[in-house]
Design a protein around this motif. Structure first.
Motif, PDB file in Angstrom:
ATOM      1  N   LEU A 158      -8.424  -4.116  -2.272  1.00 50.05           N
ATOM      2  CA  LEU A 158      -7.466  -5.172  -1.966  1.00 50.05           C
ATOM      3  C   LEU A 158      -7.680  -5.750  -0.568  1.00 50.05           C
ATOM      4  O   LEU A 158      -7.333  -6.908  -0.306  1.00 50.05           O
ATOM      5  N   SER A 159      -8.265  -4.959   0.325  1.00 50.38           N
ATOM      6  CA  SER A 159      -8.440  -5.407   1.703  1.00 50.38           C
ATOM      7  C   SER A 159      -9.804  -6.026   1.969  1.00 50.38           C
ATOM      8  O   SER A 159      -9.913  -7.017   2.693  1.00 50.38           O
ATOM      9  N   LEU A 160     -10.839  -5.440   1.374  1.00 48.92           N
ATOM     10  CA  LEU A 160     -12.201  -5.844   1.713  1.00 48.92           C
ATOM     11  C   LEU A 160     -12.850  -6.753   0.673  1.00 48.92           C
ATOM     12  O   LEU A 160     -13.761  -7.501   1.010  1.00 48.92           O
ATOM     13  N   VAL A 161     -12.397  -6.679  -0.568  1.00 52.51           N
ATOM     14  CA  VAL A 161     -12.963  -7.535  -1.618  1.00 52.51           C
ATOM     15  C   VAL A 161     -12.071  -8.751  -1.818  1.00 52.51           C
ATOM     16  O   VAL A 161     -12.439  -9.873  -1.499  1.00 52.51           O
ATOM     17  N   ARG A 162     -10.898  -8.543  -2.347  1.00 51.23           N
ATOM     18  CA  ARG A 162      -9.914  -9.616  -2.439  1.00 51.23           C
ATOM     19  C   ARG A 162      -8.549  -9.017  -2.694  1.00 51.23           C
ATOM     20  O   ARG A 162      -8.420  -7.961  -3.316  1.00 51.23           O
ATOM     21  N   PHE A 163      -7.520  -9.693  -2.213  1.00 50.96           N
ATOM     22  CA  PHE A 163      -6.152  -9.234  -2.407  1.00 50.96           C
ATOM     23  C   PHE A 163      -5.683  -9.765  -3.756  1.00 50.96           C
ATOM     24  O   PHE A 163      -5.107 -10.840  -3.852  1.00 50.96           O
ATOM     25  N   ASP A 164      -5.925  -8.988  -4.782  1.00 45.95           N
ATOM     26  CA  ASP A 164      -5.664  -9.389  -6.161  1.00 45.95           C
ATOM     27  C   ASP A 164      -4.291  -8.857  -6.578  1.00 45.95           C
ATOM     28  O   ASP A 164      -4.136  -7.677  -6.889  1.00 45.95           O
ATOM     29  N   TYR A 165      -3.304  -9.727  -6.614  1.00 53.17           N
ATOM     30  CA  TYR A 165      -1.953  -9.313  -6.952  1.00 53.17           C
ATOM     31  C   TYR A 165      -1.852  -8.846  -8.399  1.00 53.17           C
ATOM     32  O   TYR A 165      -1.091  -7.918  -8.706  1.00 53.17           O
ATOM     33  N   GLY A 166      -2.587  -9.509  -9.287  1.00 50.63           N
ATOM     34  CA  GLY A 166      -2.561  -9.107 -10.684  1.00 50.63           C
ATOM     35  C   GLY A 166      -3.091  -7.696 -10.879  1.00 50.63           C
ATOM     36  O   GLY A 166      -2.489  -6.882 -11.594  1.00 50.63           O
ATOM     37  N   TYR A 167      -4.213  -7.390 -10.241  1.00 52.00           N
ATOM     38  CA  TYR A 167      -4.782  -6.042 -10.336  1.00 52.00           C
ATOM     39  C   TYR A 167      -3.830  -5.011  -9.744  1.00 52.00           C
ATOM     40  O   TYR A 167      -3.625  -3.935 -10.321  1.00 52.00           O
ATOM     41  N   ASN A 168      -3.238  -5.327  -8.605  1.00 53.85           N
ATOM     42  CA  ASN A 168      -2.308  -4.383  -7.971  1.00 53.85           C
ATOM     43  C   ASN A 168      -1.129  -4.086  -8.889  1.00 53.85           C
ATOM     44  O   ASN A 168      -0.700  -2.928  -9.019  1.00 53.85           O
ATOM     45  N   LEU A 169      -0.615  -5.122  -9.543  1.00 48.62           N
ATOM     46  CA  LEU A 169       0.508  -4.941 -10.454  1.00 48.62           C
ATOM     47  C   LEU A 169       0.114  -4.059 -11.634  1.00 48.62           C
ATOM     48  O   LEU A 169       0.845  -3.117 -11.998  1.00 48.62           O
ATOM     49  N   VAL A 170      -1.036  -4.342 -12.232  1.00 48.63           N
ATOM     50  CA  VAL A 170      -1.484  -3.573 -13.399  1.00 48.63           C
ATOM     51  C   VAL A 170      -1.745  -2.117 -13.019  1.00 48.63           C
ATOM     52  O   VAL A 170      -1.360  -1.187 -13.749  1.00 48.63           O
ATOM     53  N   ALA A 171      -2.397  -1.887 -11.882  1.00 47.61           N
ATOM     54  CA  ALA A 171      -2.719  -0.524 -11.456  1.00 47.61           C
ATOM     55  C   ALA A 171      -1.459   0.298 -11.227  1.00 47.61           C
ATOM     56  O   ALA A 171      -1.353   1.448 -11.689  1.00 47.61           O
ATOM     57  N   ASN A 172      -0.485  -0.281 -10.542  1.00 40.50           N
ATOM     58  CA  ASN A 172       0.753   0.457 -10.277  1.00 40.50           C
ATOM     59  C   ASN A 172       1.579   0.638 -11.542  1.00 40.50           C
ATOM     60  O   ASN A 172       2.195   1.701 -11.746  1.00 40.50           O
ATOM     61  N   PHE A 180       0.829  -1.212   0.000  1.00 38.07           N
ATOM     62  CA  PHE A 180       0.000   0.000   0.000  1.00 38.07           C
ATOM     63  C   PHE A 180       0.862   1.262   0.000  1.00 38.07           C
ATOM     64  O   PHE A 180       0.534   2.245  -0.664  1.00 38.07           O
ATOM     65  N   CYS A 181       1.951   1.244   0.761  1.00 40.26           N
ATOM     66  CA  CYS A 181       2.822   2.429   0.795  1.00 40.26           C
ATOM     67  C   CYS A 181       3.560   2.608  -0.527  1.00 40.26           C
ATOM     68  O   CYS A 181       3.826   3.741  -0.944  1.00 40.26           O
ATOM     69  N   ALA A 182       3.872   1.507  -1.199  1.00 37.76           N
ATOM     70  CA  ALA A 182       4.463   1.613  -2.532  1.00 37.76           C
ATOM     71  C   ALA A 182       3.478   2.241  -3.508  1.00 37.76           C
ATOM     72  O   ALA A 182       3.859   3.071  -4.346  1.00 37.76           O
ATOM     73  N   SER A 183       2.211   1.869  -3.404  1.00 37.49           N
ATOM     74  CA  SER A 183       1.189   2.478  -4.265  1.00 37.49           C
ATOM     75  C   SER A 183       1.062   3.972  -3.983  1.00 37.49           C
ATOM     76  O   SER A 183       0.855   4.768  -4.908  1.00 37.49           O
TER      77      SER A 183
END
Length: 362
Positions: free
Chosen positions: A241-255, A197-200
């Motif tokens: 990422l916290s309340l729905v699901r921790f989706d690593y793929g989505y996090n990677l694409v968003a960042n 989260f802090c990286a984002s």
């Protein structure tokens, strides 16, 4: 300030939420699972557990290393040695599964319900440092950020138009490197989320810094709207990422999308301003070098000496970029050697000189 305080509260609550399930080739290996089960039965209950706690070094207990963690560490290396003796590729361990759900338990093979993200290579622990090279490199990045922040504040007056944004960016970066150090020291669900989260937050603040410098010096209303949008986006990102699901793929694409936007934005501005502002080449160099270093993440090899992997090399490579982006253009003492060139400090001093009374768009 209220919005930032609310976002900080959300960040802490989100980090405390349950983490995703873990699984990888090494974790699913029957030998590893049998070793782990046997080790826990023999060492992690009753008198054996009391004996373990009595002989465990204080620093290990204070950093949260449990009997189960020790069993996982020992069984990991047992599995690695047997893989190598059999001529097999070194397995990875402790991978995460997007969404935190696994199909197949009790109904056949354990198959992830969602595609798993890359697992971790086995690392040789040093004291309580789980990934020593990455932790040390993250610490050095944070130290460099702090030193450059202090030098920036000493050299640039607060009246400089971009002073508040640059200082805030330095603090956001320093916070991210702190949690990166903690995460690589001790990988838990909490430290992992705080690192992500802090990286984002750094990525989005980079977009904001770029917008302030290139568009917003004469448009405070536009900057206020854009800042509110980025804060809402970060809050939504963390909440999902916290309340729905921790989706690593989505996090990677968003960042990655936000990072590429920043790169393209900065480079376009540098090309347009290059002849008029000689110091912008430093910005272009820092941006391009950062993207080149990010390519190291595409490499995938077992850690050299079980310590140095591609991720650690990436963190090591980013240390000098703090100097390129911040350091004072002039030595503080007559006898001091010349300082390497910087962008933010040069640019802030240029804006202060050129816009002593009013903010102006270059």
């Amino acid at each position: 300030m209220a919005a930032r305080a609310a976002l900080l509260l959300l960040l802490l609550m989100a980090a405390a939420a349950p983490g995703p399930a873990r699984g990888s080739q090494g974790d699913r290996e029957p030998l590893y699972r049998e070793c782990l089960s046997r080790c826990e039965r023999q060492n992690c209950s009753g008198a054996a557990l009391r004996h373990f706690r009595a002989r465990q070094p204080l620093y290990m207990g204070l950093t949260g290393w449990t009997c189960r963690d020790e069993c996982k560490y020992e069984c990991m290396w047992l599995t690695v040695r047997l893989y190598q003796q059999g001529g097999h590729r070194v397995p990875q361990f402790h991978g995460k599964v997007s969404g935190g759900s696994w199909g197949g338990w009790g109904r056949g093979p354990a198959v992830p319900a969602d595609p798993p993200v890359p697992s971790q290579w086995p690392f040789s622990r040093f004291l309580f440092f789980q990934e020593p090279a990455s932790a040390f490199a993250s610490f050095l990045n944070g130290l460099a950020s702090l030193v450059m922040l202090l030098r920036y504040r000493a050299a640039v007056p607060p009246a400089a138009p971009t002073y508040p944004t640059c200082v805030a960016f330095a603090w956001v970066s320093l916070n991210a490197w702190f949690w990166s150090t903690v995460f690589h020291t001790r990988d838990t669900a909490l430290t992992e989320k705080l690192d992500y989260f802090c990286a984002s937050a750094v990525v989005l603040h980079s977009v904001y810094l770029c917008c302030v410098r290139t568009l917003g010096l004469q448009r405070p209303a536009l900057i206020s709207i854009f800042r509110a949008f980025l804060l809402l986006f970060l809050a939504g990102h963390i909440s999902y990422l916290s309340l729905v699901r921790f989706d690593y793929g989505y996090n990677l694409v968003a960042n990655a999308a936000a990072g590429m936007l920043t790169v393209a934005w900065w480079l376009r501005w540098c090309l347009r301003q290059g002849r008029r502002l000689p110091h912008v080449w430093k910005c272009a160099a820092a941006v391009l070098l950062l993207q080149a270093l990010a390519l190291l993440e595409l490499l995938d090899f077992p850690p050299l000496l079980w310590v140095l992997d591609a991720h650690a090399l990436w963190h090591i490579g980013t240390i000098p970029l703090n100097v390129l982006f911040y350091r004072s253009p002039e030595p503080s003492l007559p006898s001091a050697p010349p300082c390497p060139p910087s962008f933010l400090m040069d640019d802030s001093l240029y804006l202060l000189k050129a816009n002593s009374d009013l903010f102006k768009v270059d």
